[in-house]
Motif scaffolding. Structure first.
Motif, mmCIF file in Angstrom:
data_model
loop_
_atom_site.group_PDB
_atom_site.id
_atom_site.type_symbol
_atom_site.label_atom_id
_atom_site.label_comp_id
_atom_site.label_asym_id
_atom_site.label_seq_id
_atom_site.Cartn_x
_atom_site.Cartn_y
_atom_site.Cartn_z
ATOM 1 N N ILE A 1 -3.030 11.244 8.256
ATOM 2 C CA ILE A 1 -3.252 10.408 7.080
ATOM 3 C C ILE A 1 -4.136 11.182 6.100
ATOM 4 C CG2 ILE A 1 -4.255 8.254 6.205
ATOM 5 C CD1 ILE A 1 -1.766 7.782 7.929
ATOM 6 N N ILE B 1 -0.701 1.345 9.087
ATOM 7 C CA ILE B 1 -1.005 2.754 9.376
ATOM 8 C C ILE B 1 -0.400 3.153 10.724
ATOM 9 C CG2 ILE B 1 -2.875 4.369 9.888
ATOM 10 C CD1 ILE B 1 -4.478 2.829 7.698
ATOM 11 N N GLN C 1 -4.343 9.989 2.521
ATOM 12 C CA GLN C 1 -4.866 9.052 1.524
ATOM 13 C C GLN C 1 -4.172 7.702 1.669
ATOM 14 O OE1 GLN C 1 -5.122 10.530 -2.461
ATOM 15 N NE2 GLN C 1 -5.603 8.537 -3.300
ATOM 16 N N ILE C 2 -4.909 6.655 1.317
ATOM 17 C CA ILE C 2 -4.371 5.296 1.311
ATOM 18 C C ILE C 2 -4.782 4.645 0.007
ATOM 19 C CG2 ILE C 2 -4.361 3.057 2.471
ATOM 20 C CD1 ILE C 2 -5.418 4.627 4.968
ATOM 21 N N THR C 3 -3.820 4.040 -0.655
ATOM 22 C CA THR C 3 -4.095 3.310 -1.883
ATOM 23 C C THR C 3 -3.480 1.925 -1.758
ATOM 24 O OG1 THR C 3 -4.045 5.349 -3.180
ATOM 25 C CG2 THR C 3 -3.783 3.285 -4.391
ATOM 26 N N MET D 1 0.827 -1.201 0.000
ATOM 27 C CA MET D 1 0.000 0.000 0.000
ATOM 28 C C MET D 1 0.861 1.251 0.000
ATOM 29 S SD MET D 1 -1.311 -0.412 3.896
ATOM 30 C CE MET D 1 -1.019 -2.167 3.924
ATOM 31 N N ILE E 1 0.664 5.079 1.563
ATOM 32 C CA ILE E 1 -0.023 5.881 2.567
ATOM 33 C C ILE E 1 0.527 7.303 2.490
ATOM 34 C CG2 ILE E 1 -0.497 6.179 5.029
ATOM 35 C CD1 ILE E 1 -0.007 3.121 5.312
ATOM 36 N N LEU F 1 -11.288 2.237 3.814
ATOM 37 C CA LEU F 1 -10.073 3.058 3.924
ATOM 38 C C LEU F 1 -10.340 4.479 4.418
ATOM 39 C CD1 LEU F 1 -8.233 1.884 0.692
ATOM 40 C CD2 LEU F 1 -7.784 1.184 3.057
ATOM 41 N N ILE G 1 -3.899 -3.721 7.561
ATOM 42 C CA ILE G 1 -3.945 -2.308 7.186
ATOM 43 C C ILE G 1 -3.710 -1.449 8.425
ATOM 44 C CG2 ILE G 1 -5.364 -0.470 6.196
ATOM 45 C CD1 ILE G 1 -4.588 -2.699 4.189
#
Length: 178
Positions: free
Chosen positions: A111, A169, A113-115, A101, A103, A135, A165
């Motif tokens: 935070i 994070i 954005q998360i992809t 991912m 981040i 997300l 996840i």
């Protein structure tokens, strides 16, 4: 006997020419593949922090405290000379695969954005971790105190994938000010 030697020589020549053509093709396509990878990485970085004009790769990214999470790359985002955030490439061990991912954190360390770039979790269950409905609950978080079922709603039937996840994070948030 002459016939066998002749066929052997012809076969040797065909194999040698084929190997040469293959090596030439490989050498030339590697440059194109590497260029495409670089362009794709730049596109992803720009997508994560669109206001940034430049990204600097951190040579020694921080080490993860967890053996299930690996911080592979960190890019500091700049707009001119001002730091606008950071982009973290992180891998975390899920239920049936490593989850890769990206981040993004803003200049305040929250935070942004998360992809999810790749995962091979259980179809219909663990694969739900890529959805914005899961997300988006992490956007704006800035302290590494996230726990599944306590302050994070997991994907139903995919607690291990959801935890992967959360672990990633939390690692990013622990090291956001490195």
């Amino acid at each position: 006997m002459k016939q066998i030697l002749r066929y052997g020589l012809i076969l040797f020549l065909v194999c040698s020419i084929s190997a040469g053509v293959l090596a030439f093709t490989y050498e030339n396509t590697q440059k194109v593949i590497e260029s495409n990878r670089k362009k794709e990485k730049e596109r992803i970085l720009k997508e994560i922090i669109p206001e940034a004009t430049d990204f600097k790769n951190v040579e020694n990214p921080p080490k993860s405290d967890s053996n299930l999470v690996k911080i592979t790359e960190v890019y500091i985002a700049y707009k001119g000379n001002e730091k606008t955030g950071a982009v973290w490439e992180v891998t975390s061990k899920g239920y049936s695969s490593d989850i890769l991912m990206i981040i993004g954190t803003n200049k305040e360390g929250k935070i942004s954005q998360i992809t999810i770039l790749s995962q091979q979790e259980t179809p219909g269950l663990g694969t739900e971790i890529v959805k914005d409905s899961f997300l988006n609950q992490f956007i704006g978080r800035d302290t590494p105190n996230l726990e599944v079922k306590k302050n994070v709603t997991p994907v139903s039937g995919a607690t291990i994938s959801s935890s992967a996840i959360v672990r990633a994070i939390n690692e990013v948030l622990k090291h956001k000010n490195f």
